[in-house]
Design a protein around this motif. Sequence first.
Motif, PDB file in Angstrom:
ATOM      1  N   ALA A  94       0.830  -1.205   0.000  1.00  0.00           N
ATOM      2  CA  ALA A  94       0.000   0.000   0.000  1.00  0.00           C
ATOM      3  C   ALA A  94       0.867   1.260   0.000  1.00  0.00           C
ATOM      4  N   ALA A  95       1.965   1.229   0.747  1.00  0.00           N
ATOM      5  CA  ALA A  95       2.869   2.388   0.779  1.00  0.00           C
ATOM      6  C   ALA A  95       3.491   2.615  -0.597  1.00  0.00           C
ATOM      7  N   LEU A  96       3.842   1.524  -1.279  1.00  0.00           N
ATOM      8  CA  LEU A  96       4.399   1.627  -2.624  1.00  0.00           C
ATOM      9  C   LEU A  96       3.363   2.222  -3.576  1.00  0.00           C
ATOM     10  N   ARG A  97       2.136   1.741  -3.473  1.00  0.00           N
ATOM     11  CA  ARG A  97       1.053   2.285  -4.305  1.00  0.00           C
ATOM     12  C   ARG A  97       0.872   3.781  -4.071  1.00  0.00           C
ATOM     13  N   ASP A  98       0.838   4.186  -2.821  1.00  0.00           N
ATOM     14  CA  ASP A  98       0.574   5.592  -2.506  1.00  0.00           C
ATOM     15  C   ASP A  98       1.725   6.498  -2.918  1.00  0.00           C
ATOM     16  N   GLU A  99       2.954   6.009  -2.753  1.00  0.00           N
ATOM     17  CA  GLU A  99       4.116   6.835  -3.096  1.00  0.00           C
ATOM     18  C   GLU A  99       4.252   7.031  -4.600  1.00  0.00           C
ATOM     19  N   LEU A 100       4.010   5.945  -5.353  1.00  0.00           N
ATOM     20  CA  LEU A 100       4.238   6.002  -6.796  1.00  0.00           C
ATOM     21  C   LEU A 100       2.959   6.229  -7.601  1.00  0.00           C
ATOM     22  N   ALA A 101       1.797   6.189  -6.925  1.00  0.00           N
ATOM     23  CA  ALA A 101       0.503   6.304  -7.612  1.00  0.00           C
ATOM     24  C   ALA A 101       0.391   5.237  -8.701  1.00  0.00           C
ATOM     25  N   THR A 102       0.773   4.002  -8.334  1.00  0.00           N
ATOM     26  CA  THR A 102       0.697   2.870  -9.247  1.00  0.00           C
ATOM     27  C   THR A 102       0.094   1.684  -8.512  1.00  0.00           C
ATOM     28  N   ALA A 103      -0.592   0.825  -9.225  1.00  0.00           N
ATOM     29  CA  ALA A 103      -1.053  -0.423  -8.632  1.00  0.00           C
ATOM     30  C   ALA A 103       0.146  -1.325  -8.356  1.00  0.00           C
ATOM     31  N   LEU A 160      11.232   0.041  -5.897  1.00  0.00           N
ATOM     32  CA  LEU A 160      10.828  -1.367  -5.856  1.00  0.00           C
ATOM     33  C   LEU A 160      11.826  -2.234  -5.097  1.00  0.00           C
ATOM     34  N   LEU A 161      13.102  -2.005  -5.310  1.00  0.00           N
ATOM     35  CA  LEU A 161      14.118  -2.886  -4.736  1.00  0.00           C
ATOM     36  C   LEU A 161      14.082  -2.919  -3.207  1.00  0.00           C
ATOM     37  N   PRO A 162      14.093  -1.782  -2.503  1.00  0.00           N
ATOM     38  CA  PRO A 162      14.015  -1.856  -1.040  1.00  0.00           C
ATOM     39  C   PRO A 162      12.676  -2.404  -0.549  1.00  0.00           C
ATOM     40  N   THR A 163      11.598  -2.112  -1.283  1.00  0.00           N
ATOM     41  CA  THR A 163      10.298  -2.664  -0.877  1.00  0.00           C
ATOM     42  C   THR A 163      10.300  -4.173  -1.024  1.00  0.00           C
TER      43      THR A 163
END
Length: 252
Positions: free
Chosen positions: A94-103, A237-240
Amino acid sequence: MGAQDGPTLITSVQRAFRLLEAASAHENGAPAKQLARETGLPLATAYHLLRTLVNDGYLRKLPDGGFILGDRLQTLHTAGRAQALLSRVRPALAALRDELATAAYLTFYEEGEIRVAEIVDGPRAPRVDLWVGFEDAGHATALGKSVLRELDEEARKDYISRHHLADLTPRTITSAPELLRQLDSSPVAPAVTDLEEYALGTVCVAVPVYSGDTLGSLGVSLPVDRLSRLDQVRARLLPTANRVTRGLSLTM
């Protein structure tokens, strides 16, 4: 339906749970009379519920007449464990989605197939239209290609031998040698990309993750007009992916 049907059904469910709990306490099985006695149920009621539980796979009747837990419960336990594992990593997705505005997508390679385990999207980050299942599109998606890149040569050949490399768009790679060449020479390794190979107008980038020994991939999709952001996306993506792997690999 009568007013008493609800409470009667609830009572039957409660009694069935009591029988399951009683049966679970006997590793070598217990006969109906013993289970009825331990649960305080009339023998006729116990027999009826036990037959139902056996028929549905929640209990198994042994040749000596004893009852033990059935395979259906093991399936539920496995599914529950998988859900618990996914709950650990959803915040990271969810944090990745919110930061990058991507699914954000998470897949695993299980029983020789690439399967979607989780998709975290939203109004500002819609998912790509999954018009072809991932099991049949591993060659055309960044998520699938990420998995294929990490497999050894024998496993790759096995996968490709069982899956037709369909041309989903004019950009789809349908030659097995060319697909393998590109996987081995990805300029952004360990990340891989899908540049409108699955769906026109959509690009994706993915990196590998692991759940214990199970290989998977973490990826995001975005409109092709945001292609210039791929470097930024890959950097996040890599650290996530590392956090997801740690979360999935913790002992429960």
